[in-house]
Design an enzyme around this catalytic site. Structure first.
Site, PDB file in Angstrom:
ATOM      1  N   ARG A 116     -17.441   9.092  10.928  1.00 40.83           N
ATOM      2  CA  ARG A 116     -16.877   8.894  12.273  1.00 40.83           C
ATOM      3  C   ARG A 116     -17.169  10.034  13.249  1.00 40.83           C
ATOM      4  O   ARG A 116     -16.927   9.903  14.441  1.00 40.83           O
ATOM      5  CB  ARG A 116     -15.363   8.653  12.169  1.00 40.83           C
ATOM      6  CG  ARG A 116     -15.038   7.210  11.824  1.00 40.83           C
ATOM      7  CD  ARG A 116     -13.558   6.990  11.702  1.00 40.83           C
ATOM      8  NE  ARG A 116     -13.034   7.556  10.455  1.00 40.83           N
ATOM      9  CZ  ARG A 116     -11.736   7.791  10.245  1.00 40.83           C
ATOM     10  NH1 ARG A 116     -10.860   7.545  11.193  1.00 40.83           N
ATOM     11  NH2 ARG A 116     -11.331   8.288   9.093  1.00 40.83           N
ATOM     12  N   GLY A 159     -15.338   9.325  -4.674  1.00 42.14           N
ATOM     13  CA  GLY A 159     -13.903   9.409  -4.402  1.00 42.14           C
ATOM     14  C   GLY A 159     -13.346  10.802  -4.682  1.00 42.14           C
ATOM     15  O   GLY A 159     -14.018  11.654  -5.274  1.00 42.14           O
ATOM     16  N   THR A 160     -12.095  11.005  -4.251  1.00 46.06           N
ATOM     17  CA  THR A 160     -11.505  12.353  -4.329  1.00 46.06           C
ATOM     18  C   THR A 160     -11.248  12.787  -5.780  1.00 46.06           C
ATOM     19  O   THR A 160     -11.365  13.975  -6.100  1.00 46.06           O
ATOM     20  CB  THR A 160     -10.189  12.407  -3.532  1.00 46.06           C
ATOM     21  OG1 THR A 160      -9.350  11.306  -3.936  1.00 46.06           O
ATOM     22  CG2 THR A 160     -10.439  12.302  -2.040  1.00 46.06           C
ATOM     23  N   GLY A 220     -11.710  20.155   3.041  1.00 46.56           N
ATOM     24  CA  GLY A 220     -12.482  20.971   3.980  1.00 46.56           C
ATOM     25  C   GLY A 220     -12.320  20.548   5.422  1.00 46.56           C
ATOM     26  O   GLY A 220     -12.704  21.275   6.332  1.00 46.56           O
ATOM     27  N   LYS A 262     -26.469  47.210  29.742  1.00 43.50           N
ATOM     28  CA  LYS A 262     -26.755  46.987  28.321  1.00 43.50           C
ATOM     29  C   LYS A 262     -27.046  48.315  27.647  1.00 43.50           C
ATOM     30  O   LYS A 262     -27.802  49.126  28.185  1.00 43.50           O
ATOM     31  CB  LYS A 262     -27.976  46.059  28.188  1.00 43.50           C
ATOM     32  CG  LYS A 262     -28.295  45.683  26.762  1.00 43.50           C
ATOM     33  CD  LYS A 262     -29.789  45.617  26.458  1.00 43.50           C
ATOM     34  CE  LYS A 262     -30.381  46.996  26.335  1.00 43.50           C
ATOM     35  NZ  LYS A 262     -31.784  47.013  25.883  1.00 43.50           N
ATOM     36  N   ALA A 274     -27.292  49.750  45.331  1.00 38.21           N
ATOM     37  CA  ALA A 274     -27.540  48.310  45.276  1.00 38.21           C
ATOM     38  C   ALA A 274     -29.012  48.044  45.032  1.00 38.21           C
ATOM     39  O   ALA A 274     -29.880  48.689  45.617  1.00 38.21           O
ATOM     40  CB  ALA A 274     -27.114  47.667  46.586  1.00 38.21           C
ATOM     41  N   GLY A 320     -33.600  56.126  48.722  1.00 34.81           N
ATOM     42  CA  GLY A 320     -33.658  54.667  48.619  1.00 34.81           C
ATOM     43  C   GLY A 320     -35.100  54.176  48.551  1.00 34.81           C
ATOM     44  O   GLY A 320     -35.998  54.751  49.159  1.00 34.81           O
ATOM     45  N   ARG A 363     -41.986  57.134  47.498  1.00 30.90           N
ATOM     46  CA  ARG A 363     -42.301  55.873  48.168  1.00 30.90           C
ATOM     47  C   ARG A 363     -43.282  56.189  49.288  1.00 30.90           C
ATOM     48  O   ARG A 363     -43.468  57.352  49.664  1.00 30.90           O
ATOM     49  CB  ARG A 363     -41.038  55.231  48.752  1.00 30.90           C
ATOM     50  CG  ARG A 363     -40.389  56.081  49.820  1.00 30.90           C
ATOM     51  CD  ARG A 363     -39.231  55.378  50.531  1.00 30.90           C
ATOM     52  NE  ARG A 363     -38.750  56.184  51.626  1.00 30.90           N
ATOM     53  CZ  ARG A 363     -37.488  56.594  51.767  1.00 30.90           C
ATOM     54  NH1 ARG A 363     -36.575  56.287  50.872  1.00 30.90           N
ATOM     55  NH2 ARG A 363     -37.164  57.326  52.817  1.00 30.90           N
TER      56      ARG A 363
HETATM   57  C1  UD1 Z   1      -6.954  11.031   1.142  1.00 29.01           C
HETATM   58  C2  UD1 Z   1      -5.898  10.621   0.142  1.00 29.01           C
HETATM   59  C3  UD1 Z   1      -4.703  10.020   0.888  1.00 29.01           C
HETATM   60  C4  UD1 Z   1      -4.151  11.023   1.868  1.00 29.01           C
HETATM   61  C5  UD1 Z   1      -5.259  11.499   2.795  1.00 29.01           C
HETATM   62  C6  UD1 Z   1      -4.755  12.651   3.633  1.00 29.01           C
HETATM   63  C7  UD1 Z   1      -7.144   9.935  -1.852  1.00 29.01           C
HETATM   64  C8  UD1 Z   1      -7.647   8.800  -2.643  1.00 29.01           C
HETATM   65  N1  UD1 Z   1      -6.451   9.636  -0.741  1.00 29.01           N
HETATM   66  O1  UD1 Z   1      -7.407   9.878   1.778  1.00 29.01           O
HETATM   67  O2  UD1 Z   1      -3.695   9.675  -0.034  1.00 29.01           O
HETATM   68  O3  UD1 Z   1      -3.093  10.465   2.601  1.00 29.01           O
HETATM   69  O4  UD1 Z   1      -6.400  11.983   2.052  1.00 29.01           O
HETATM   70  O5  UD1 Z   1      -5.690  13.020   4.612  1.00 29.01           O
HETATM   71  O6  UD1 Z   1      -7.335  11.073  -2.222  1.00 29.01           O
HETATM   72  N2  UD1 Z   1     -14.266  13.800  -0.488  1.00 29.01           N
HETATM   73  C9  UD1 Z   1     -15.181  14.276  -1.384  1.00 29.01           C
HETATM   74  N3  UD1 Z   1     -15.803  13.405  -2.202  1.00 29.01           N
HETATM   75  C10 UD1 Z   1     -15.540  12.090  -2.197  1.00 29.01           C
HETATM   76  C11 UD1 Z   1     -14.583  11.591  -1.278  1.00 29.01           C
HETATM   77  C12 UD1 Z   1     -13.960  12.496  -0.441  1.00 29.01           C
HETATM   78  O7  UD1 Z   1     -15.454  15.483  -1.425  1.00 29.01           O
HETATM   79  O8  UD1 Z   1     -16.143  11.367  -2.999  1.00 29.01           O
HETATM   80  C13 UD1 Z   1     -13.599  14.751   0.403  1.00 29.01           C
HETATM   81  C14 UD1 Z   1     -13.834  14.468   1.860  1.00 29.01           C
HETATM   82  O9  UD1 Z   1     -14.979  15.182   2.321  1.00 29.01           O
HETATM   83  C15 UD1 Z   1     -12.567  14.994   2.496  1.00 29.01           C
HETATM   84  C16 UD1 Z   1     -11.506  14.785   1.416  1.00 29.01           C
HETATM   85  O10 UD1 Z   1     -12.218  14.641   0.205  1.00 29.01           O
HETATM   86  O11 UD1 Z   1     -12.660  16.371   2.769  1.00 29.01           O
HETATM   87  C17 UD1 Z   1     -10.623  13.564   1.674  1.00 29.01           C
HETATM   88  O12 UD1 Z   1     -11.420  12.397   1.631  1.00 29.01           O
HETATM   89  P1  UD1 Z   1     -11.166  11.158   2.557  1.00 29.01           P
HETATM   90  O13 UD1 Z   1     -12.167  10.129   2.256  1.00 29.01           O
HETATM   91  O14 UD1 Z   1     -11.034  11.603   3.970  1.00 29.01           O
HETATM   92  O15 UD1 Z   1      -9.754  10.677   2.000  1.00 29.01           O
HETATM   93  P2  UD1 Z   1      -8.710   9.785   2.748  1.00 29.01           P
HETATM   94  O16 UD1 Z   1      -9.143   8.383   2.735  1.00 29.01           O
HETATM   95  O17 UD1 Z   1      -8.400  10.402   4.047  1.00 29.01           O
END
Ligand code: UD1
Ligand code: CA
Length: 467
Positions: free
Chosen positions: A16, A86-87, A109, A360, A389, A432, A449
């Site tokens: 986004r 995923g996280t 991050g 500078k 000046a 000058g 000059r």
């Molecule tokens: C996550 C939480 C959600 C919480 C929200 C808060 C999970 C499944 N959900 O959702 O419960 O309310 O944060 O902001 O954890 N990232 C990775 N690798 C991945 C996926 C994500 O490093 O495979 C990192 C992203 O760069 C980011 C962070 O993890 O910094 C969170 O990921 P994001 O996809 O934004 O999670 P949310 O859907 O916001």
């Protein structure tokens, strides 16, 4: 107290933001989002900081600075996550760096403004054997994971996309920040699956596992939204920037600084102010800036890496940038309007630098003045010198830079060129329009000059009448 190991998730794409730059490298208050998070984490004196990278990994890894802890410098560890599943999968990549005896603090991050005290409280809530979640109540919890409780006890986190209507009505959300005992975390992560709406390995699924294993889950609930606000879009980034700037403006005003308009101030670094400092609208401060007692900054000034001593006034539209070498402005000096001070400008007390004057790598003694349209580069200028000046030091021969030395009480007229290396002796006057290529002796008038001549009988051309 157990050792803390920090894991910062930064592998996501940040779609986004619609940018080529990885999301965590976008800046807030002049620093990468990720740098803010690393900084905050380092204030906890962690044993280890592991950053999970994936999208734009090379760029992100190159951009993350080391951090200072108890005076020593440490570098962060990077664990690559390819592909990004995923996280939960993200934190799995950090496991090789995590010893079993610690508490693992998971951060994102893209959440830059969490305060270190909040994290400390969360780690304390975990106590080394509990799972602690940072939560808060939001009027509009859309998109967030919801904290599901039974009575008071936390049972699970349900992701928005997986939630039922009843669960979506829950306003307590998970911030994305948790602290967990490392041994437990290791076994929970091994048991994750991706049977959910997004086919991802959710870190948040470990909450149910903790409950099933009889490990207490504590929610540390805060009320300050800014601390958990994530950046997903340029709009959110700008909103968080303003929230942060507002905090800094309020902190300065609480110390007594007078801001013409707190909404029109940007501090991208550290600004330290003495008593009775006033700052007009639209000023930007970068790097480390110190303003002494009674300093006044006019509207529309940009000041970076500079020390401005007590009583000095910087008039509107001045640009001061010390970069690495710094700029020093002396007591009661007058700068601007429209002045430019560059690295290595060291101005003594009562120095006046006026409009369209650039300085500078030059030292100006007390009371020296260059009030209009001038350049002083690589110069040592004595006390009370008046630099006219349109006069300049010609410090660059196309290959090398050379120094100009101007003794105390010298008067340099208008439109002079001092071709360096050159010395103008104390008390001397430069006529000058002179272009000096040789040293000028003390106490005398030096003129270089063409002499003025009067040519009689000379006739100006006249236009012929058309035929
Ligand atoms: C996550 C939480 C959600 C919480 C929200 C808060 C999970 C499944 N959900 O959702 O419960 O309310 O944060 O902001 O954890 N990232 C990775 N690798 C991945 C996926 C994500 O490093 O495979 C990192 C992203 O760069 C980011 C962070 O993890 O910094 C969170 O990921 P994001 O996809 O934004 O999670 P949310 O859907 O916001
Ligand atoms: Ca997010």
């Amino acid at each position: 107290m157990a050792e803390v190991d920090v894991v910062i998730m930064a592998a996501g794409k940040g779609t986004r933001m619609k940018s080529k730059l990885p999301k965590v490298l976008h800046t807030l208050a002049g620093r990468a989002l990720l740098a803010h998070v690393v900084d905050t984490a380092s204030s906890l004196l962690p044993r280890n900081v592991v950053v999970i990278t994936g999208h734009g990994a090379t760029e992100v890894e190159a951009a993350v600075p080391g951090y200072i802890c108890d005076g020593a410098e440490y570098s962060v560890n990077f664990a690559r996550q390819e592909p990004q599943l995923g996280t939960g999968h993200a934190v799995q990549q950090a496991l090789p760096f995590l010893a079993d005896d610690g508490v693992v603090l998971v951060l994102s991050g893209d959440v830059p403004l969490t305060q270190v005290d909040t994290l400390r409280q969360l780690v304390a809530a975990s106590g080394g054997d509990k799972l602690a979640l940072l939560t808060l109540e939001l009027p509009d919890p859309t998109g967030y994971g919801r904290i599901e409780r039974s009575g008071d006890a936390v049972q699970a986190i349900v992701e928005h996309k997986d939630a039922t209507e009843a669960q979506r009505a829950i306003r307590e959300i998970y911030s994305g920040i948790m602290a967990a005992p490392a041994t437990r975390l290791r076994t929970w992560l091994a048991r994750l699956d991706n049977r959910n709406a997004q086919s991802e390995y959710y870190l948040t699924d470990i909450v149910k596992m903790a409950v099933a294993d009889g490990v207490p889950v504590v929610a540390h609930k805060i009320t300050d939204e800014v601390q958990v606000a994530g950046v997903n879009s340029p709009v959110q980034l700008a909103e968080l920037e303003r929230a942060y700037q507002r905090q800094q403006a309020v902190a300065l005003m609480e110390q007594g600084v007078r801001l013409a308009d707190p909404a029109r101030l940007d501090v991208r670094g550290s600004l330290v102010c003495g008593q009775d400092v006033s700052i007009d609208v639209n000023c930007v401060f970068e790097g480390a800036v110190t303003l002494g007692e009674g300093v006044k900054i006019g509207a529309n000034c940009i000041i970076a890496n500079a020390r401005i001593a007590a009583g000095a006034i910087v008039h509107p539209f001045s640009h001061i940038d010390g970069e690495k070498a710094g700029v020093t402005v002396g007591v009661d000096a007058r700068i601007g309007p429209f002045a430019r001070l560059r690295p290595g400008a060291v101005l003594g007390a009562d120095v006046h630098i006026g409009n369209f004057v650039e300085v500078k790598n030059s030292t100006l003694g007390p009371g020296a003045k260059a009030n209009h349209l001038a350049y002083l580069g690589d110069a040592t200028v004595g006390a009370r010198v008046n630099f006219g000046a349109g006069s300049i030091t010609a410090n660059y021969d196309g290959v090398n830079k050379h120094r100009t030395v101007i003794g105390d009480d010298v008067h340099v007229g208008s439109n002079c060129v001092l071709v360096a290396p050159i010395t103008v002796g104390a008390g001397g006057t430069v006529g000058g329009g002179s272009t000096l290529t040789k040293d000028a002796p003390e106490g005398v008038l030096s003129v270089a000059r063409g002499r003025q001549v009067a040519i009689p009988h000379w006739k100006r051309a006249v236009k012929k009448a058309p035929l």
